[in-house]
Each structure stands twice: as structure tokens, then as C-alpha cells.
Design a protein around this motif. Sequence first.
Motif, PDB file in Angstrom:
ATOM      1  N   LYS A   1       0.812  -1.227   0.000  1.00 33.44           N
ATOM      2  CA  LYS A   1       0.000   0.000   0.000  1.00 33.44           C
ATOM      3  C   LYS A   1       0.843   1.273   0.000  1.00 33.44           C
ATOM      4  O   LYS A   1       0.319   2.356   0.254  1.00 33.44           O
TER       5      LYS A   1
ATOM      6  N   GLY B   1       2.118   3.155  -2.206  1.00 33.79           N
ATOM      7  CA  GLY B   1       2.123   4.020  -3.378  1.00 33.79           C
ATOM      8  C   GLY B   1       2.856   3.445  -4.566  1.00 33.79           C
ATOM      9  O   GLY B   1       3.269   4.190  -5.461  1.00 33.79           O
TER      10      GLY B   1
ATOM     11  N   SER C   1      -1.087   3.404  -8.699  1.00 30.85           N
ATOM     12  CA  SER C   1      -2.163   4.375  -8.496  1.00 30.85           C
ATOM     13  C   SER C   1      -3.357   3.978  -9.344  1.00 30.85           C
ATOM     14  O   SER C   1      -3.224   3.314 -10.377  1.00 30.85           O
TER      15      SER C   1
ATOM     16  N   ASP D   1      -6.872   5.817 -10.999  1.00 29.88           N
ATOM     17  CA  ASP D   1      -7.449   7.125 -11.325  1.00 29.88           C
ATOM     18  C   ASP D   1      -8.722   6.918 -12.131  1.00 29.88           C
ATOM     19  O   ASP D   1      -8.667   6.474 -13.286  1.00 29.88           O
TER      20      ASP D   1
ATOM     21  N   ARG E   1      -1.765   2.764 -12.965  1.00 26.65           N
ATOM     22  CA  ARG E   1      -0.385   3.148 -13.316  1.00 26.65           C
ATOM     23  C   ARG E   1       0.601   2.515 -12.342  1.00 26.65           C
ATOM     24  O   ARG E   1       0.389   2.519 -11.128  1.00 26.65           O
ATOM     25  N   THR E   2       1.669   1.936 -12.875  1.00 28.28           N
ATOM     26  CA  THR E   2       2.763   1.459 -12.023  1.00 28.28           C
ATOM     27  C   THR E   2       3.683   2.636 -11.724  1.00 28.28           C
ATOM     28  O   THR E   2       4.098   3.356 -12.637  1.00 28.28           O
ATOM     29  N   ARG E   3       4.041   2.815 -10.454  1.00 30.81           N
ATOM     30  CA  ARG E   3       4.821   3.983 -10.060  1.00 30.81           C
ATOM     31  C   ARG E   3       6.158   3.601  -9.433  1.00 30.81           C
ATOM     32  O   ARG E   3       7.201   4.089  -9.845  1.00 30.81           O
TER      33      ARG E   3
ATOM     34  N   ALA F   1      -4.423   0.217  -4.286  1.00 37.91           N
ATOM     35  CA  ALA F   1      -4.659   1.631  -4.569  1.00 37.91           C
ATOM     36  C   ALA F   1      -6.157   1.824  -4.757  1.00 37.91           C
ATOM     37  O   ALA F   1      -6.862   0.893  -5.166  1.00 37.91           O
ATOM     38  N   GLU F   2      -6.644   3.030  -4.485  1.00 37.91           N
ATOM     39  CA  GLU F   2      -8.071   3.322  -4.570  1.00 37.91           C
ATOM     40  C   GLU F   2      -8.293   4.727  -5.107  1.00 37.91           C
ATOM     41  O   GLU F   2      -7.410   5.588  -5.033  1.00 37.91           O
ATOM     42  N   ASP F   3      -9.493   4.946  -5.636  1.00 41.12           N
ATOM     43  CA  ASP F   3      -9.899   6.288  -6.050  1.00 41.12           C
ATOM     44  C   ASP F   3     -11.419   6.367  -5.982  1.00 41.12           C
ATOM     45  O   ASP F   3     -12.110   5.335  -6.045  1.00 41.12           O
TER      46      ASP F   3
ATOM     47  N   ARG G   1      -1.484  12.620 -15.734  1.00 40.63           N
ATOM     48  CA  ARG G   1      -2.742  11.865 -15.765  1.00 40.63           C
ATOM     49  C   ARG G   1      -3.233  11.703 -17.206  1.00 40.63           C
ATOM     50  O   ARG G   1      -3.670  10.616 -17.603  1.00 40.63           O
TER      51      ARG G   1
ATOM     52  N   ASP H   1      -0.831   9.223 -18.823  1.00 39.69           N
ATOM     53  CA  ASP H   1      -1.110   7.839 -18.429  1.00 39.69           C
ATOM     54  C   ASP H   1      -2.355   7.309 -19.137  1.00 39.69           C
ATOM     55  O   ASP H   1      -2.392   6.141 -19.564  1.00 39.69           O
TER      56      ASP H   1
END
Length: 960
Positions: A453, A455, A458, A460, A530-532, A701-703, A730, A733
Motif C-alpha cells: 500500500k 504508493g 495508483s 485514477d 499506473r505502475t509507479r 490503490a483506490e480512487d 494523468r 497515463d
Amino acid sequence: MPDPKSSTGFFASRGLSAVLIFLFISATYLYTFPQPNVFYAVVVLLHVVAGVFASVVLAVFLFRLLQDETIIARLGWMLLAGGAAIGLVLIKTGTPRVEWNLLYVHILLSLAGVALLFAEWVGKRSTLRSSIVRCTACLLLLAGLGAGARYLRGSLWHNQARIENPPMPPATMNGEGDGPDGPFFPSSAQVYGGQKIPSKFFMESDSCKRCHQDIYNQWFSSAHHFSSFNNQWYRKSIEYMQDTVGIKPSKWCGGCHDPAVLYSGLMDTPIKQIVHRPESQAGLGCMMCHSIANVKSSMGQGDFYLEYPELHELAATNNPVARLLHDFLVNLNPEPHRRVFLKPFMRDQTAEFCSSCHKVHLDVPVNHYRWIRGFNEYDNWQASGVSGQGARSFYYPAKPSQCADCHMPLTRSSDQGNIDGAVHSHRFPGANTALPTANDDGEQLKITEDFLKSGILSVDIFALSPAWAQAKTGVANQSDFFTTFAVGEEAETKVAPAEQAEVLPVTAPLNRVQPAVRRGDTVRVDVVVRTRKIGHFFPGGTVDAYDTWLELKATDDKGQTIFWSGSVEDNGKGPVEKGAHFYRSLQVDAHGNGINKRNAWATRAVVYVHLIAPGAADTVHYRIPIPEDSGNKITLHARLCYRKFAWWNTQFSFAGVAEPNQLPADVTPDFDDRKFSFVGSLKGVSAKEEKIPDLPIVALAEDEVRLDVIAHNAPAPASKTALESEDWQRWNDYGIGLLLQGDLKGAQAAFERVAEIDPKNPDGWVNIGRAAVQEGDMDQARTVLARALSLSPDLARAHFFYAKVLRNDGRYDEAADHLRKVLTRYPRDRVALNDLGRILFLQRKYADAVTVLQSVLAVDPEDLQAHYNLMLCYNGLGNQNQAHEHEVRYLRFKADEASQAITGPYRQLNPEDNNERQGIHEHVSAALPDRSPHRVGSAALGRTAERRLAIAKASTGASR
């Protein structure tokens, strides 16, 4: 005893002179050539004894020595006495890293003292009377010797045993490791001397605990500790494998999972007979990784040499005197110990070291079929921007990272060997939540969940558009279905463009524009994943085994759930609904049965592979009908969910048994047509409790966004976009996700927004060019890529794609020049090297092409494109022998194109998976039994049959 009033006599006395000479020679040897053998240990002890003797003599006679001598001689004795005093302190403290400063003071004082006394001794026996000259000459001589010793100690050590690939990989698996007659084959692992290693060598990690308590405790909870038959999931897979294909093929797994069993010869016994023996419960102990003396290549599956250290018996002995002696020697001079267990490649080539087990392939001795790629963490890391070696990455990180940067983070420790109070964590935080759950290890589970978790990804909920028509499918190139894994940053070159239609107007980003929807309408919602902070594909590891999916749930302000994709049965404890958007490799056996028992050796075809490359994105589409009776607000909540093992596999691993009255012919090495039920005995399972564990579902990840709902008869909401400077990534991506699934027009529209937000940002122009190149619109690609290069003349990815345009124009020299600019900064980018080699081949510069293409094999000996082009080049040079060698490798690594026929019946029976196979596809809601079908219009969410029909319509082109 020499006359104490004569320092020359004292220095020349045979006894003490011999001691000082021995101390000098032994110190030079001990510093320059640290070696883990008995002779070296004896020299260490003799150096200590001689040093104590010299210290005692100096302590007795030092005062009288200083009375009548020259200043230089007095200074020499004082320096030597100071070195002796520090040496006595070091006998007590040892020389771990925290005492290195003191150690080097001891060395410098002692050498300086010896140099000054030697200068005086020379002066008494030569015509050179200048004390300054003599002292300077002696000090410079010792400085030169010291520099040479430092070079031999360090540089040669760091340059030996480097991991380098062979110029040519084996033609068959029989050429790997010790070959078919080897005791560990088909694992590639070997042991120096061709011997077996006693099991106890791998089972004595507690002997390391004496000095490395924190590291031992971390390892004890780690997945490495539970790699073997103390892991019920792995245990079941090997029991099933041995029952189905025999014992010997299972050694392919044992090379990395079961050292105490394999390298002692125990794996020749069926594992069911020895599963509860200590050897089978040992896992990967300290000695497994740290006794690897040489990694032969980055081709993986245990491609290393193990070495049985000479002094191991002394380290692990139960004799207290011998153990005390060993610990004293290691503490006094830990360098030989460090060199045995921490080779330079473990720190300098971490990724290549890890690749020895975290990259695999299967071939005839394992799968009775042919070469196929298994899981592979290394190649996609190497091809990405995260490694600092991939020029084509969508994003370049601030600095490169290797495996240990994420999976062995620094943690506070006072263990011996700590650096500034920290050691690299041997919990190896990753994604295995199953083992700490089964072991009831709350601390390890929390650390793992916190890591997941942190980060690293992500989510979106980015865009909304009217769902006027079904999505036009863009299908991955057929070659993608011939491997169990995915491709890296070059993924867009593997995607066939979708049937291009008008680009739908989008409303985005949704958290900026206050979006509205009409009752009774159907809309498309796009979610970007997205992989960060991931250096390999997401998910990583054995991607056929997990439940990893994107959940989207819509609820209104009345509390009604109006849409739910990715729901989980049994209140979150059961299977994931089949229509969810999964991240995995879905494989089938020769009869089209799903590979769900960790039986990768039975894989014959791939239905689809959904993974996200490092620094890339995936855009997921949902078709959501807005009910007439919905409230005035709808909340969309997206979660990227992860469960370590798929629900079915966990049930099978703990209680799976074949149903009775099935024919023996129903199972072969190629397929398993049997049905299984989960009613087996739980007695003796490898877990803390004799029950099937409920594995946690982790939201990575959540949005969440909110939509206004307006009346059905209101005017259709107009599309709205917000172009804020902080949102450029954004939009980027969003476009990346569309590009990689083949929606080139949609991707270009998104990238144009990036350029509109900041015309001076080259990324927008480069990515417009990428999409144009993929579409074949070289005129547009030429214009936008030239714009990008005018903004950033050294941008490697712009040069790479501009080279494609020039090559298409037939301007080979210019294309090659741009690729050379790429390779100046990224000399290990395999795709750029292959492109340059291909251009040189087209120019008939065969010898130059060979040189370039051989450098590809130095990075990846199994690179299919390189072998193909080398075959052509050697044919051009008339070297038929070499051409044939590369043809053999090309045919070995080339996929079985006919195997896709196997997937047809499976996809007809599983329309959800056929839908997921399409490059561009939409997801509809799972059945919502609490809502009547008439309330949700054409989606018919309440009826499973109608839902499956909707999926079948969405996945038109089922033969793809």
C-alpha cells in the motif's frame, strides 16, 4: 637480551627482528589476500601471538629505548608502540566495520614506525647519511606497497566472478547445468567439484544468529524461509507434479526452492514420503543464497555454482571451544567470512544475482513439450527505465533502482556488519500475504501489506464518455499469445491497431469537472491503473497463480448499488466474479483446461496476458447504465485488489482431491481432465492450523469520484475537460493505456492534451509520434518527433522513434545515427540494438551487424530477434555453420504458433475470458440480485445469462 641503550642492537637482535619481520610479512599477506582457509586462519592467530609478544617487550624496554636515540628512531618506536597498543585493543573489539577506522590507524602507525626504524637501520649500513631522504624513501616505498596491496585486495576481488552471459546459449535444455546425467538436472544449478552437499549445511542458519540476530529474525518470517515444503501451496504443487510427470522434472523447482533436499540427493525420493523431515521444512536458509560462488548467466532457474566453504564445519560445530575459536577469528578479521558470503556481484549486480532464481523457462525435460518462458522478473526490469538501461520508457526515474532497493530496504540494526546502524532487511518485503496468514505471523503480514500500500501503484477514475457504440476491439499481436509472459516497454509494437472510429468526446479528469450523467443513459467510464514504484511487471512472479483485479463499484445517495464489477463471492472470501478486469497470465493445457494447480509444465497455450510494465499504464473501460430510479448523486469507487493466491488454488492446495471413479487416461503430462473437490484431509498440512486459510484481499490503490445525476429529459451533458498543469501525467497515463491496447486515435487525442497543457514538454510530442508510428502515419510522426527533439535534443526515446521514421523512409544511415545516439546513453537497450543491427543488415554491412547483435546476446542470450537476425547475417557472410547455430536457437525460442487453436473451445465456454483477451474491451456489472432487471435497462444486471450475452457481444471476434 640486547643492550637496551643501543637501539640498533635492539633492532638487530635476532629474536625481535624476526618477530617484527614476521609481523610485517603476515600483516601484508593478511591484508592483501583474505582467504577463507585453514592456513589463513593460522596466520591470523600467529600474527596475534607475535603482536602480543612484541607489545610486551616494547612495554618493558620502551622508556630506555627513548633515552639515547635519534629523534627519528624515537619517533619510530613511539609509533610502533602506539600501533601495538591499538592492536591489543582490536584483539578485544575485533575489526567489524564500526572499528575500521581504528584498524587503519593500527596499520598506519605500525607501518610508519617500521619505516622510520628501517630508515635508521639502513643509515647505519650505508653511505646515505641524510635522515630526511632515508625516511622519505622508506615511507614512499611502504606507501607504494600499501597502494599495491590495496589494489590487489579490492580491485581484483571486485572484478572477479562478475556475472556475464555466454556468447551462445545451449541448443537444448540438455546443455544446461550438469545435463541429463547430473544429480540436480533439470535445474541448471551445479556444485563445484561435482559433489553433493550435506543437508545440514542448509539447515544451520541458527549458527549465523550468533552474530546476526536481527537478520536471522527477519529471515525467519520471510518467504525465503518458507520456500520449500513448509509452504502448503508449494508442497501441493510438487506432490501433484511428481504424481503426474515424475520425480526428476520436479528438480527443476528444487534448485531454488529445496536446497536441503535437492543438493543432498534426497529429492530422488517421492516428497510425500519425506515431507515432514527437517530437510523438507528448512526452506531457503542463509547458506543457500550466500554460498553461491558464481552466477553463470542471467538465464535463470538456478544457473549458478554453489560452493561448500572449507571452514563451515568449524562455524557450525557444537563443540564450544571450536565455536569460540571460530567466532574469535571471524570477529578479529571478518574479511574472509565476508568474502565467502557476500560476493561482489551480490551488491554490484543485484538484479543479475536475483535473476538466477527469479527468471525461468521450461523445456522438454520438464514439460515434455518445448521451450516456453516462465515467470521472469529480470528482463522486464532490464528493459525498463527503472534499471537505467531502457531508452524507450515512458518515464525516466530520477535514478536507477535494483531489486534490493525495494525488497531489501535498510532497517535499523546493531548486528555485526551493520553500516551506520542499518542492515538490509531480510524479510524481503514483497507481495506474499499468504504465508504470514497461514503461519499466523501478524508482524510479517502487516509489513507486507504496508509495502503493498506504499504508493507503488495508483488508480485514477479519469474519464467519462457516452457509450454510443460497442468498443472497437484492438487485439494484441498473435505473438503475444505464444508466451506465458508479456513484453516490456516495446509493448506498443506488439499491438494491432483497433478498427479506428470517431474518437468519443471525453469528460476528464472527473475530479476536476463536476461530471453529470442522465437517468436512462449508458456511459463509459475509464479507469487508469499506473505502475509507479515497481521495477518489474505488475503483478510480478508466478502471474498465473494470483487473484489481481480492478474493482469498480457505483452506489447512489439512496444506498443502492447500481454497478459492481469485480465483486467477490461469499462476502469477500470466495472466487472473484469472472467478468472482472484481471491482471494475470491465463493459460490452458493441451485439452483447454485452465492452468490453476501451479502446473505450468502443462501449459500449451495462452488465452491472454494482462500485465503492466514499469512506468506504464492500463486504461480499463466500464459500460455503466444509469437506472431511472437512481438518486441525485452516484459515487464511483475503484480499488485495485490483490489476493496472493487465487481462491481455487488455495482450496486445491489444502484440500483438493480428484473425484472418484475417473479414468487414469484423464491425466497425462499434457493435460488433466479430472474434476476436483475440496474435501481432502487437512491433517498435517504445512500451516499453523489445520484449516484452509482465508487469504486477505489487499487494496493496493483506490480512487473515488462523484457524479451528478440529471433527469432523463434534460439535455445531454456536454463533454468537459480541464487542462491543469499538474494533471499532465494523468492525461499521459490515460493515453499510454489506450496506446498499449491499440486505441491509437484515442491515445493521440490524450497525448495532444499533454502537449496543449505544456507545449514545451517533449513527452506529449514524443508520445503523439509513438502512436503515429504505430499507425503508420510517418508524416505526422516526423513532424512531432522533430518538435520533441528541438525541445530536448538528447531525449533518447525521441531519437529511437525518429529512427523508425527514417528507416521507413529508407534513410538508413540517418536512422542508424539516431540509434547510436540512443545507445550512447543506453548501451544495453536490447530493442535499440536489435533495430540498429537490422538496419546494418539491410545495408548489407553484415560484419558490423553481427557485432551489434552479439551485444544483444550479451544482455539476453535468449533474445529471439537477435538470433533471427544473426542467422540472416551469417548467411550473408557465407558462414553456414554459425547461421545454423543461430537458426537452432531461433527455432528453440520461437513460440508454437499452432497452439492457439487449443484456446478456441475454452474461449467459447468462457466468454468473460474471451472478452478480456481483446485489446480493447468493456466490462459490465456482475449480477446484482437486489435489483430488478427492468430497473437497469438493457444491461439486465440481475440476470447472469443476459450478462454473459452482453459480454459475448462486447468480445466480438471470438476467433482472435
